[in-house]
Design an enzyme around this catalytic site. Structure first.
Site, PDB file in Angstrom:
ATOM      1  N   HIS A  80     -11.916  -7.132  -1.386  1.00 19.55           N
ATOM      2  CA  HIS A  80     -11.046  -6.443  -0.420  1.00 19.55           C
ATOM      3  C   HIS A  80     -11.563  -6.724   0.987  1.00 19.55           C
ATOM      4  CE1 HIS A  80      -8.485  -3.465  -2.728  1.00 19.55           C
ATOM      5  NE2 HIS A  80      -9.090  -4.170  -3.666  1.00 19.55           N
ATOM      6  N   ASP A  93      -1.379  -1.576  -3.850  1.00 19.94           N
ATOM      7  CA  ASP A  93      -2.711  -1.631  -3.250  1.00 19.94           C
ATOM      8  C   ASP A  93      -3.214  -0.200  -3.039  1.00 19.94           C
ATOM      9  OD1 ASP A  93      -4.896  -2.865  -2.060  1.00 19.94           O
ATOM     10  OD2 ASP A  93      -3.942  -3.076  -0.092  1.00 19.94           O
ATOM     11  N   SER A 100       0.849  -1.189   0.000  1.00 19.36           N
ATOM     12  CA  SER A 100       0.000   0.000   0.000  1.00 19.36           C
ATOM     13  C   SER A 100       0.888   1.244   0.000  1.00 19.36           C
ATOM     14  CB  SER A 100      -0.869   0.001   1.256  1.00 19.36           C
ATOM     15  OG  SER A 100      -0.023   0.113   2.401  1.00 19.36           O
TER      16      SER A 100
END
Ligand SMILES: [Zn+2]
Length: 349
Positions: free
Chosen positions: A223, A83, A50
């Site tokens: 998710h 991400d 991320s």
């Protein structure tokens, strides 16, 4: 194997009728745990980072750790995925670094908090798709808004606030040409997803099935899909932790998703729980220890166990040697020539 794209991994998963876990990483031990689990179960795998992970570890560390993984496990198809990219620039920088796949989460504005309009989402996602496909890189989009917040990213609130509308999902896939599509069906990021074991009133598997029926060839992404098993919560609380009771997405619901077009399943919380429980246990039982290896070794092993279990449950186990890598350059050619179809097959309502 050189790093491959998620598009190739998910196309293969669709052929084989299985799902592929996408596991988040911030450090070397997590990457090692995933790769050992992939080796143990002979699984293709997606490792994702991320924006928070990129900030924590720094891009170059992350990238070179991934390259090391690809070098050390030549038999494992491995994709490196961004991400929740929050803007074109974030995705562009990931692609320049060498990520083979990016998520453009245009469901939120670039602040990563405020829900965006449909038009804004389409515009920025299309911009990323054009840039990425020219370079052979895959793109995941998101339509609808997930609940909760993870690494500072998310609208917060319940997973039911902005569930995906099937008509919008079809329009979004057609307008953007994304390779895969994250949908909001009631799940949330983080550990606190549901206050009891979820049923159809809070986890909308019927909606997922409806979207799959309309977009039968589009790879769907779930998710916020950690299962948050009680055993992992218990270990933490047994050794001094203070987690409130909580429920995740049951594995059997994910397996139902996999039967209905889900090809990528994001898991982060379960691994965090496993790591923390193992470390707490060492600290509680052997307070005299101070060599980080004394607690990071069992932490890594605990994460490996969870990842291997998920790989088996999602069905990717045993599929690592089904195919050989398509190079990024050949992927770019495929997008350009139209050999890699980006127009979704849309079924009538
Ligand atoms: Zn997510």
């Amino acid at each position: 194997m050189p790093l491959v794209t998620t598009r190739q991994l998910l196309d293969e998963a669709a052929k084989g009728g299985y799902g592929v876990g996408a596991f988040n990483v911030n450090d070397m031990e997590q990457i090692q745990a995933i790769m050992e689990a992939a080796k143990e179960t002979n699984s293709p795998v997606i490792i994702q980072a991320s924006r928070g992970a990129r900030k924590y570890a720094q891009d170059n560390y992350l990238y070179h750790l991934m390259l090391a993984a690809a070098e050390l496990y030549p038999q494992i198809p491995l994709a490196m995925h961004l991400d929740h990219g929050n803007s074109f620039e974030t995705c562009e920088s990931a692609i320049k670094l060498g990520f083979t796949s990016v998520m453009m989460d245009g469901s939120l504005k670039p602040d990563g908090k405020t829900p965006a309009t449909f038009e804004e989402n389409v515009a920025v996602t299309k911009q990323v798709v054009d840039y990425a496909h020219e370079r052979g890189v895959s793109v995941e989009g998101e339509i609808g808004v997930l609940g909760g917040i993870e690494d500072g990213h998310g609208a917060g609130g319940s997973g039911l606030d902005h569930v995906t509308d099937p008509d919008q999902a079809v329009e979004f896939a057609e307008l953007t040409g994304v390779d895969s599509l994250a949908i909001a069906i009631g799940t949330s990021h983080g550990a606190y997803k549901f206050t009891k074991k979820p049923d159809g009133s809070v986890l909308k598997m019927d909606l997922l099935i409806k979207i799959h029926q309309r977009l039968p060839n589009t790879h769907l992404v779930m998710h916020g899909s950690s299962s948050v098993p009680k055993e992992l919560q218990d270990v933490i609380n047994q050794y001094g932790g203070k987690l409130k009771e909580t429920w995740g997405v049951p594995v059997e619901e994910i397996q139902l998703g996999v039967k209905n077009g889900v090809r990528k399943i994001n898991v982060d919380t379960d691994n965090r729980l496993a790591i923390t429980g193992a470390i707490r246990k060492v600290f509680a039982e052997s307070p005299e220890k101070f060599d980080p290896r004394d607690y990071l070794t069992p932490a890594r092993a605990a994460m490996q166990k969870v990842v291997a279990q998920r790989m088996t449950q999602f069905g990717q186990a045993g599929h690592a040697s089904d195919y050989t890598a398509i190079s990024i350059a050949d992927m770019a050619k495929g997008y350009k020539s139209g050999a890699l179809v980006t127009k979704p097959l849309v079924a009538a309502k």
